[in-house]
Design an enzyme around this catalytic site. Structure first.
Site, mmCIF file in Angstrom:
data_model
loop_
_atom_site.group_PDB
_atom_site.id
_atom_site.type_symbol
_atom_site.label_atom_id
_atom_site.label_comp_id
_atom_site.label_asym_id
_atom_site.label_seq_id
_atom_site.Cartn_x
_atom_site.Cartn_y
_atom_site.Cartn_z
ATOM 1 C CE LYS A 189 2.577 15.947 -4.075
ATOM 2 N NZ LYS A 189 3.155 14.941 -5.011
ATOM 3 C CB CYS B 100 -9.355 3.827 -8.170
ATOM 4 S SG CYS B 100 -10.641 4.878 -8.837
HETATM 5 P P1 NAD Z 1 0.113 7.435 -3.930
HETATM 6 O O1 NAD Z 1 -0.673 7.307 -2.680
HETATM 7 O O2 NAD Z 1 1.469 6.849 -3.961
HETATM 8 O O3 NAD Z 1 0.341 9.005 -4.265
HETATM 9 C C1 NAD Z 1 -0.761 9.894 -4.413
HETATM 10 C C2 NAD Z 1 -0.284 11.315 -4.122
HETATM 11 O O4 NAD Z 1 0.092 11.400 -2.739
HETATM 12 C C3 NAD Z 1 0.939 11.748 -4.912
HETATM 13 O O5 NAD Z 1 0.801 13.097 -5.260
HETATM 14 C C4 NAD Z 1 2.078 11.559 -3.911
HETATM 15 O O6 NAD Z 1 3.197 12.379 -4.142
HETATM 16 C C5 NAD Z 1 1.393 11.946 -2.618
HETATM 17 N N1 NAD Z 1 2.011 11.394 -1.406
HETATM 18 C C6 NAD Z 1 2.788 10.295 -1.264
HETATM 19 N N2 NAD Z 1 3.129 10.122 0.032
HETATM 20 C C7 NAD Z 1 2.532 11.122 0.718
HETATM 21 C C8 NAD Z 1 2.474 11.472 2.105
HETATM 22 N N3 NAD Z 1 3.095 10.753 3.045
HETATM 23 N N4 NAD Z 1 1.735 12.557 2.468
HETATM 24 C C9 NAD Z 1 1.082 13.276 1.552
HETATM 25 N N5 NAD Z 1 1.105 13.004 0.218
HETATM 26 C C10 NAD Z 1 1.821 11.941 -0.179
HETATM 27 O O7 NAD Z 1 -0.800 6.895 -5.100
HETATM 28 P P2 NAD Z 1 -0.456 6.772 -6.647
HETATM 29 O O8 NAD Z 1 0.528 5.672 -6.850
HETATM 30 O O9 NAD Z 1 -0.145 8.115 -7.205
HETATM 31 O O10 NAD Z 1 -1.878 6.330 -7.252
HETATM 32 C C11 NAD Z 1 -2.353 5.015 -7.224
HETATM 33 C C12 NAD Z 1 -3.341 4.836 -6.096
HETATM 34 O O11 NAD Z 1 -4.391 5.789 -6.216
HETATM 35 C C13 NAD Z 1 -4.038 3.476 -6.115
HETATM 36 O O12 NAD Z 1 -4.089 2.962 -4.802
HETATM 37 C C14 NAD Z 1 -5.440 3.796 -6.620
HETATM 38 O O13 NAD Z 1 -6.441 2.895 -6.207
HETATM 39 C C15 NAD Z 1 -5.651 5.151 -6.059
HETATM 40 N N6 NAD Z 1 -6.693 5.865 -6.782
HETATM 41 C C16 NAD Z 1 -7.904 5.999 -6.186
HETATM 42 C C17 NAD Z 1 -8.937 6.654 -6.860
HETATM 43 C C18 NAD Z 1 -10.283 6.833 -6.219
HETATM 44 O O14 NAD Z 1 -11.116 7.477 -6.788
HETATM 45 N N7 NAD Z 1 -10.513 6.269 -5.047
HETATM 46 C C19 NAD Z 1 -8.715 7.154 -8.143
HETATM 47 C C20 NAD Z 1 -7.459 6.992 -8.720
HETATM 48 C C21 NAD Z 1 -6.448 6.350 -8.031
#
Ligand code: NAD
Length: 485
Positions: free
Chosen positions: A178, A285
């Site tokens: 997803k 991140c």
């Molecule tokens: P997000 O949490 O909004 O979304 C990530 C994914 O989760 C998407 O596919 C989204 O559709 C899905 N999602 C959203 N709500 C959900 C739910 N309730 N249940 C299941 N899935 C759901 O994050 P984003 O805006 O896509 O990415 C940015 C974030 O990702 C930042 O906080 C960043 O720090 C983090 N990030 C972390 C790493 C790491 O290695 N730790 C790497 C890259 C990004």
């Protein structure tokens, strides 16, 4: 820029490309020019997720039973497929996610390397034999976990999924993917490459959509393991949904500091901080969002940073002279503006031009440097995930370590100094999974473990790179054997 025809995207379920059962769709747009539609994709619901898991459950034993060499060949062929379409993928990634061409080139180059790395793990990761009573054998075998749900963010739309899907398939699992709703085309392109590389259709499903489709993936009890990268709040919601019986890996937010000590070379330190803070438009991140600098060089370093920031060119990533692309979405731009306003309201000092002065239609955001930032300010303790650097003063090395650790996050941290003893002291005291010495907080090797401490990760399966990553995708079974006649 070349002309672009919008893509008619689809889910991939049970070996077929198909719309959402409801027929609902959403569009992906170019963040540099939101009027440009990148493609239309299925807005999937729980029924689509359930259909995908039905199909994967039927195919699970076939893929699990393939020879490791075959799994390796598939991943290698998918890597070659990505490489053969590199220039198309780079352009599509810039248009869909907003990276600069140089940043997209790096990611498109890295993704096949990840697949090859995990192709090698398919044939390498085996069990162990243990000393046992004479005539008996105690040994372990590694088995696939079953069906893996991979939920991914938009900021590395090929690289992060490849680091989940690669090891999952290498270990013999089926995958329900997803991707982020901000970058659905990149998700589709990765699945297309895997299929073109010979992946049996029953081993993978692609379900496009927003948070509710992600939630349906996490909620389906037949998904044996959920690997997620994204924001901390969503990660925690997924953790609750998966519960104690199933396996979950959560890679979440960061608030990464770079500490600069008094003996640092000012120009080198400024270049390192600017790269860490404003590369990927601050949307990494591991991005540097806090600079902690000792008093004696504070003013000189801030001046050098501000001078470099003034030279950054913000614009559409396909333009050659651009150093910072737009933010990925309207929501990202709004969040950035909110934090800039909060920094000003809480008394931080803005050292860069007024961010609101950019009136272009794309989601462009000027790089922002705030000084006199203090731990109580939101810009210091909340993840912004945009081009905003908060500069904090420290009296000395000890206070710098204290401030660096004064956050609930623990993704990465950096120190810039020529003093090796101090650098090592910092490295061991840092409450982060990644420590960089004289390097930006961003950037990591493909072959080394990577994962956050504290609120940046679950501490059960934190590794999301390197060979130890395979453990999440495998169960280890211990077998005791005494032959009898
Ligand atoms: P997000 O949490 O909004 O979304 C990530 C994914 O989760 C998407 O596919 C989204 O559709 C899905 N999602 C959203 N709500 C959900 C739910 N309730 N249940 C299941 N899935 C759901 O994050 P984003 O805006 O896509 O990415 C940015 C974030 O990702 C930042 O906080 C960043 O720090 C983090 N990030 C972390 C790493 C790491 O290695 N730790 C790497 C890259 C990004």
């Amino acid at each position: 820029m070349t002309e672009h025809t919008p893509v008619d995207g689809a889910n991939f379920i049970g070996g077929e490309w198909a719309p959402a059962a409801s027929g609902a769709t959403f569009v992906s747009v170019n963040p540099a020019d939101p009027a440009e539609v990148i493609g239309t994709f299925p807005d999937s619901a729980a029924e689509d997720v359930h259909a995908a898991v039905d199909a994967l459950t039927k195919g699970a034993s076939d893929w699990a039973g393939t020879a490791p060499e075959r799994r390796a060949r598939v991943l290698e062929a998918a890597a070659a497929e990505l490489e053969s379409h590199a220039s198309q993928l780079i352009e599509e990634m810039v248009r869909e996610e907003g990276k600069t061409r140089a940043e997209a080139t790096m990611e498109v180059g890295r993704t096949p390397m990840n697949l090859r790395f995990y192709a090698a793990e398919a044939v390498r990761s085996g069990g162990t034999t243990y000393p046992a009573a004479s005539g008996s054998l105690v040994y372990t075998v590694r088995e696939p976990v079953g069906c893996v749900g991979a939920i991914t963010p938009w900021n590395f739309p090929l690289n992060i999924p490849s680091r989940k899907i690669g090891p999952a398939l290498a270990a013999g699992n089926t995958v329900l993917f997803k991707p982020s709703e901000v970058t659905p085309l990149m998700g589709q392109r990765l699945v297309e490459a895997l299929l073109a590389g010979g992946l049996p259709v029953e081993a993978i499903a692609l379900v496009q959509g927003g948070g509710s489709s992600g939630a349906a993936v996490a909620a389906d009890e037949r998904v044996d393991a959920v690997t997620f990268t994204g924001s901390t709040d969503v990660g925690h919601a997924i953790h609750r949904q998966v519960g104690p019986q199933r396996r979950v890996q959560l890679e979440m937010g960061g608030k990464n500091p770079t500490v600069v000590l008094g003996d640092a070379d000012i120009e080198m330190a400024a270049a390192t901080v600017v790269k860490g803070a404003f590369g990927l438009s601050g949307q990494a991140c591991t991005g540097t969002s806090r600079l902690i600098v000792v008093d004696e060089i504070h003013d000189a370093l801030v001046d050098a940073i501000v001078e470099r920031v003034a030279k950054l060119v913000v614009g559409a990533g396909l333009n050659g002279d651009v150093s910072m692309g737009p933010l990925a979405s309207a929501a990202q731009l709004e969040k950035y503006r909110g934090y800039v306003a909060s920094g000003l309201a809480e008394g931080a000092v803005l050292r860069t031009p007024e961010p609101e002065s950019d009136h272009r239609t794309g989601y462009f955001a000027r790089p922002v440097v705030f000084t006199e930032a203090t731990p109580d300010m939101r810009i210091v303790h909340e993840e912004i995930f945009g081009p905003v650097l908060a500069v904090q003063r420290a009296r000395d090395h000890a206070e710098a370590i204290y401030l660096a650790n004064a956050t609930r996050f623990g993704m990465s941290a950096a120190i810039i100094t020529r003093d090796l003893q101090r650098a090592m002291e910092f490295a061991h005291a840092s409450q982060t999974g990644l420590v960089k010495i004289n390097q930006p907080t961003t950037g990591m090797a493909m072959n080394a473990p990577f994962g956050g401490y504290k609120a940046s990760s679950t501490q059960t399966f934190k590794e999301q790179a390197g060979p130890s990553m395979m453990q999440f995708y495998q169960s280890e079974k211990t077998i005791y054997l005494t032959p009898t006649s």
